[in-house]
Motif scaffolding. Structure first.
Motif, PDB file in Angstrom:
ATOM      1  N   CYS A 185       0.838  -1.196   0.000  1.00 31.78           N
ATOM      2  CA  CYS A 185       0.000   0.000   0.000  1.00 31.78           C
ATOM      3  C   CYS A 185       0.874   1.248   0.000  1.00 31.78           C
ATOM      4  O   CYS A 185       1.951   1.258   0.607  1.00 31.78           O
ATOM      5  CB  CYS A 185      -0.900   0.013   1.235  1.00 31.78           C
ATOM      6  SG  CYS A 185      -2.286  -1.133   1.128  1.00 31.78           S
ATOM      7  N   PRO A 186       0.442   2.314  -0.663  1.00 32.10           N
ATOM      8  CA  PRO A 186       1.223   3.554  -0.629  1.00 32.10           C
ATOM      9  C   PRO A 186       1.262   4.120   0.780  1.00 32.10           C
ATOM     10  O   PRO A 186       0.371   3.848   1.594  1.00 32.10           O
ATOM     11  CB  PRO A 186       0.462   4.473  -1.596  1.00 32.10           C
ATOM     12  CG  PRO A 186      -0.919   3.924  -1.641  1.00 32.10           C
ATOM     13  CD  PRO A 186      -0.784   2.439  -1.481  1.00 32.10           C
ATOM     14  N   PRO A 187       2.282   4.899   1.092  1.00 25.86           N
ATOM     15  CA  PRO A 187       2.443   5.414   2.471  1.00 25.86           C
ATOM     16  C   PRO A 187       1.521   6.587   2.761  1.00 25.86           C
ATOM     17  O   PRO A 187       1.967   7.681   3.127  1.00 25.86           O
ATOM     18  CB  PRO A 187       3.915   5.831   2.496  1.00 25.86           C
ATOM     19  CG  PRO A 187       4.226   6.193   1.087  1.00 25.86           C
ATOM     20  CD  PRO A 187       3.427   5.249   0.240  1.00 25.86           C
ATOM     21  N   LEU A 188       0.224   6.368   2.607  1.00 24.78           N
ATOM     22  CA  LEU A 188      -0.781   7.372   2.894  1.00 24.78           C
ATOM     23  C   LEU A 188      -1.635   6.923   4.069  1.00 24.78           C
ATOM     24  O   LEU A 188      -1.977   5.739   4.176  1.00 24.78           O
ATOM     25  CB  LEU A 188      -1.678   7.615   1.673  1.00 24.78           C
ATOM     26  CG  LEU A 188      -0.990   8.147   0.404  1.00 24.78           C
ATOM     27  CD1 LEU A 188      -2.001   8.180  -0.740  1.00 24.78           C
ATOM     28  CD2 LEU A 188      -0.411   9.522   0.654  1.00 24.78           C
ATOM     29  N   ARG A 189      -1.970   7.839   4.928  1.00 25.27           N
ATOM     30  CA  ARG A 189      -2.789   7.484   6.093  1.00 25.27           C
ATOM     31  C   ARG A 189      -4.156   6.965   5.660  1.00 25.27           C
ATOM     32  O   ARG A 189      -4.728   6.065   6.280  1.00 25.27           O
ATOM     33  CB  ARG A 189      -2.951   8.701   6.999  1.00 25.27           C
ATOM     34  CG  ARG A 189      -3.648   8.396   8.313  1.00 25.27           C
ATOM     35  CD  ARG A 189      -3.645   9.600   9.218  1.00 25.27           C
ATOM     36  NE  ARG A 189      -2.276  10.037   9.505  1.00 25.27           N
ATOM     37  CZ  ARG A 189      -1.993  11.085  10.279  1.00 25.27           C
ATOM     38  NH1 ARG A 189      -2.977  11.802  10.826  1.00 25.27           N
ATOM     39  NH2 ARG A 189      -0.746  11.424  10.493  1.00 25.27           N
ATOM     40  N   SER A 190      -4.685   7.504   4.550  1.00 26.79           N
ATOM     41  CA  SER A 190      -5.991   7.076   4.066  1.00 26.79           C
ATOM     42  C   SER A 190      -5.960   5.686   3.440  1.00 26.79           C
ATOM     43  O   SER A 190      -6.997   5.059   3.242  1.00 26.79           O
ATOM     44  CB  SER A 190      -6.522   8.076   3.037  1.00 26.79           C
ATOM     45  OG  SER A 190      -5.616   8.183   1.940  1.00 26.79           O
ATOM     46  N   ALA A 191      -4.768   5.205   3.116  1.00 30.91           N
ATOM     47  CA  ALA A 191      -4.642   3.904   2.458  1.00 30.91           C
ATOM     48  C   ALA A 191      -4.346   2.784   3.445  1.00 30.91           C
ATOM     49  O   ALA A 191      -4.024   1.676   3.033  1.00 30.91           O
ATOM     50  CB  ALA A 191      -3.537   3.955   1.400  1.00 30.91           C
ATOM     51  N   GLN A 192      -4.435   3.041   4.726  1.00 33.33           N
ATOM     52  CA  GLN A 192      -4.127   2.035   5.724  1.00 33.33           C
ATOM     53  C   GLN A 192      -5.412   1.384   6.231  1.00 33.33           C
ATOM     54  O   GLN A 192      -6.516   1.775   5.872  1.00 33.33           O
ATOM     55  CB  GLN A 192      -3.334   2.666   6.878  1.00 33.33           C
ATOM     56  CG  GLN A 192      -2.131   3.482   6.428  1.00 33.33           C
ATOM     57  CD  GLN A 192      -1.230   2.748   5.469  1.00 33.33           C
ATOM     58  OE1 GLN A 192      -0.926   1.584   5.667  1.00 33.33           O
ATOM     59  NE2 GLN A 192      -0.806   3.432   4.411  1.00 33.33           N
TER      60      GLN A 192
END
Length: 254
Positions: free
Chosen positions: A185-192
């Motif tokens: 997953c990309p290092p985005l808070r929304s992608a966790q």
């Protein structure tokens, strides 16, 4: 035994970053992978460089019961043996350690190849090294390129491709046993969170080279040489009397 460092280590800041929401997710994925690899590693002494808090549970589950921590700068005061020293000048005896864990050590080392040479020196024959790192060829690597100028952790590090690390290991005298890819997953808070689970599963199956992180386990190769007694082939003189005799030559085989 304590050896002071001459410069501020980036691992203090990395340890703080592991406490952030994104850092906790990364710590969970890395610790689970390290735990599995250590479960198949045996010996007497296990050394961990860098952040000492994040992988403590993984190390506690290891079958190697004697653990030595090399914290970033100062001993943490927690239980266990702690030694402070430079990653490229380990204050450890040669051929004395069974396993070493390097969590992002190569991402922030000034000379990562010198670190691997030191690891090879202190490991016993057939000793294991486990390396955790961020993959430069990924969304995480792209974030690192964009945010490296900000000096923020962990983007201020220099990420490596797993193939480059494997080549360094081979040059230092190691054989690769295992390489696991994580963090798709990309290092985005929304992608966790739960929505990231399908991406992780698909990434491992279809595009493993694009993983944000990797965990490599390698073994120190040992060249076994068995010396044999020289085989002397005596030759008879070709001419009688005082004629010059041929020299006696022998060959030794290893």
């Amino acid at each position: 035994m304590t050896v002071s460092k001459r410069r501020t280590s980036p691992f203090n800041r990395l340890q703080d970053w592991y406490r952030s929401p994104l850092g906790r997710k990364v710590a969970g994925a890395e610790s689970e992978c390290v735990r599995r690899l250590l479960n198949q590693t045996f010996g007497y002494y296990l050394v961990q460089l860098g952040p000492t808090e994040i992988f403590r549970e993984a190390l506690d589950s290891s079958r190697i019961r004697h653990r030595v921590m090399l914290p970033p700068e100062q001993p943490s005061g927690q239980s266990g043996l702690e030694i402070v020293g430079l990653e490229s000048q380990l204050p450890l005896a040669s051929d004395s350690i069974d396993a070493i864990l390097l969590p992002h050590t190569l991402d922030f080392a000034d000379d990562p190849q010198a670190v691997l040479r030191e690891v090879e020196r202190v490991l016993i024959p057939d000793g294991r090294v486990i390396i955790v790192g961020f993959n430069a060829f990924s969304a995480w690597g792209l974030w690192g390129l964009l945010l490296s100028v900000t000096g923020r952790m962990p983007w201020c590090g220099r990420f490596r491709m797993p193939s480059q690390v494997e080549a360094w290991l081979a040059d230092a005298g190691f054989a690769i046993e295992f390489c696991e890819r994580i963090l798709f997953c990309p290092p985005l808070r929304s992608a966790q969170g739960a929505r990231c689970a399908p991406i992780e599963s698909l990434g491992r199956r279809f595009w493993p080279v694009l993983s944000g992180g990797y965990v490599i386990r390698a073994v120190k190769r040992v060249a076994t040489l068995t010396p044999l007694k020289p085989s002397w082939n005596r030759r008879h003189a070709l001419l009688p009397g005082n004629a010059v005799r041929p020299t006696t030559r022998g060959r030794s085989h290893v």
